[in-house]
Design an enzyme around this catalytic site. Structure first.
Site, PDB file in Angstrom:
ATOM      1  N   ASP A   1      13.371 -29.381  -0.402  1.00 29.20           N
ATOM      2  CA  ASP A   1      13.862 -30.035   0.859  1.00 29.20           C
ATOM      3  C   ASP A   1      14.454 -29.007   1.780  1.00 29.20           C
ATOM      4  OD1 ASP A   1      14.859 -31.058   3.175  1.00 29.20           O
ATOM      5  OD2 ASP A   1      15.763 -32.923   2.124  1.00 29.20           O
TER       6      ASP A   1
ATOM      7  N   LYS B   1      13.496 -30.459  10.950  1.00 27.90           N
ATOM      8  CA  LYS B   1      14.353 -29.879  12.041  1.00 27.90           C
ATOM      9  C   LYS B   1      13.946 -28.736  13.156  1.00 27.90           C
ATOM     10  CE  LYS B   1      18.823 -31.795  10.254  1.00 27.90           C
ATOM     11  NZ  LYS B   1      18.847 -32.492   9.055  1.00 27.90           N
TER      12      LYS B   1
ATOM     13  N   PHE C   1      21.033 -34.146   0.337  1.00 28.58           N
ATOM     14  CA  PHE C   1      20.870 -34.865   1.539  1.00 28.58           C
ATOM     15  C   PHE C   1      19.452 -35.108   1.767  1.00 28.58           C
ATOM     16  CE2 PHE C   1      20.222 -36.176   5.876  1.00 28.58           C
ATOM     17  CZ  PHE C   1      21.047 -37.497   6.093  1.00 28.58           C
TER      18      PHE C   1
END
Ligand SMILES: *Cc1c(COP(=O)(O)O)cnc(C)c1O
Length: 399
Positions: A223, A252, A138
């Site tokens: 990532d 995040k 993702f």
């Protein structure tokens, strides 16, 4: 009579596009708990989806935000601001890669920047542009990062997607090798897949990707949007493997809830972007940067990297106890406090049962209940949460 939560949810449904199906209306948070607008307290084992690694409203972070908000909230990137500059230097130091940083505002944007940097370098090095990404990975919701996200459920309806991506199987180096061709410029992966099911890369796979990148002159891009900032017990999850990426991305948890994204490079790729070749109005925002500096300070001061490992082991042990007890619970996996419980059936049912007991958790792909508690988690919190899980499993599996 309706509760305040019900009233606000009603208004939410009429005014907000239905991209989510939320249940609780939150008003405040402190450490590992949140409170809804009607005063109900809940354990937050989602950390706002991997954001509150130092917990909700950590006093040091709150103070840093308040202080910076009274001084300078934005400078544009035509001028330098001190917090962002200090933060960049700190990230370079923590990475040990000797490179540089580009700031933006979200995970998708950070990955977009990584893809653009790889393409810019590739255009001058053999006219290459294709990025190999992993199935069940993702990388975000912009068109390019969606194209990088090899999952049909989130790509559906958005054709035509940008070209320039090829997909391979995670933890299968032969599959990655087969996806590499003369157009390939980079291989991008999450060291621990988050949304796709909380699956850590194997050491062999990470080393295989690095070796393949060296052999074919490709960039290795990690990532770290979900697994970074201490979540797995090292500053960045790739540091838990004996490899170094060329680029990695953060978002995040970087600023404990203030939107911020970052692309970090090694020395070789530090000056691929040049003046005007990439930009962001808000990137490196001084309030976000001040929050991020405080986050790093807290992680260091409270030894949260070690804590992530210790508490992660305790959480895994507790979950393993449930796996041993219930046939429908299959496996516990993850790294540090990024933990997945693989279930036979719909993980949503379990997450809802947890919620009814006062515990917030997430689902992930492949039938997984996902736990991302704040790294400030204490043993007594975990004991309380384990009791809640026990009651929830009794409800779901009928005892
Ligand atoms: C959440 C996430 C993203 C996207 O981040 P946004 O801030 O929502 O754009 C990208 N990659 C990974 C691994 C993520 O978990």
């Amino acid at each position: 009579m309706s509760t305040k939560s019900e009233e606000i949810l009603e208004q939410y449904k009429s005014a907000m596009m239905p991209t989510y199906a939320p249940s609780a209306v939150l008003a405040s948070g402190k450490g590992v708990t949140v409170r809804d607008v009607d005063g109900l307290s809940l354990y937050d084992f989602t950390s706002g989806i991997g954001v509150h690694n130092v917990g909700h409203c950590h006093p040091k972070v709150v103070k840093a935000i308040q202080s910076q908000a009274g001084k300078l909230t934005h400078s544009s990137n035509l001028f330098v601001n001190e917090p962002a500059t200090k933060l960049a230097a700190k990230l370079v130091e923590l990475s040990g890669l000797g490179g540089k940083v580009f700031f933006c505002n979200s995970g998708a944007e950070a990955n977009e920047a990584a893809i653009k940097l790889a393409r810019k370098w590739g255009s001058a090095n053999g006219g290459r542009y294709e990025v190999v990404t992993m199935r069940s990975g993702f990388h975000g919701r912009t068109l390019a990062t969606l194209a990088a996200t090899a999952q049909a459920w989130c790509q559906e309806g958005y054709d035509p997607l940008p070209v320039g991506f090829a997909y391979a199987d995670f933890n299968d180096i032969e599959s990655v090798r087969a996806a590499v061709n003369e157009r390939t410029v980079a291989i991008m992966l999450e060291p621990v897949q988050g949304e796709g099911g909380v699956t850590p890369a194997t050491e062999e796979f990470m080393k295989g990707v690095r070796a393949l990148c060296d052999e074919k002159n490709l960039l290795m891009i990690c990532d770290e949007v979900q697994c970074g900032m201490g979540r797995t017990g090292t500053w960045f999850a790739w540091q838990g493997y004996d490899v170094k990426p060329d680029l990695f991305t953060l978002a995040k948890a970087i600023a404990d809830g203030i939107p911020m994204g970052a692309l970090v490079s090694n020395a070789k790729f530090a000056d691929v972007f040049t003046v005007s070749s990439h930009a962001s109005t808000f990137g490196g925002n001084p309030v976000a940067a001040a929050a991020a500096l405080a986050v790093i300070d807290v992680i260091e001061g409270e030894k949260l990297l070690d804590r992530a490992v210790e508490m992660g082991n305790l959480l895994k042990e507790a979950l393993q106890g449930f796996v041993d007890k219930y046939d429908k619970l299959l496996e516990v996996r993850g790294k540090g406090l990024m933990v997945g419980l693989v279930v036979d059936g719909d993980p949503k049912e379990i997450v809802e049962a947890f919620r009814a007991q006062g515990l917030l958790a997430l689902t992930a792909g492949g039938g997984v209940v996902r736990f991302l508690p704040p790294l400030v988690l204490q043993e007594d919190d975990l004991e309380d949460a384990t009791d809640m899980m026990s009651d929830a499993f009794d409800c779901v599996f009928g005892e």
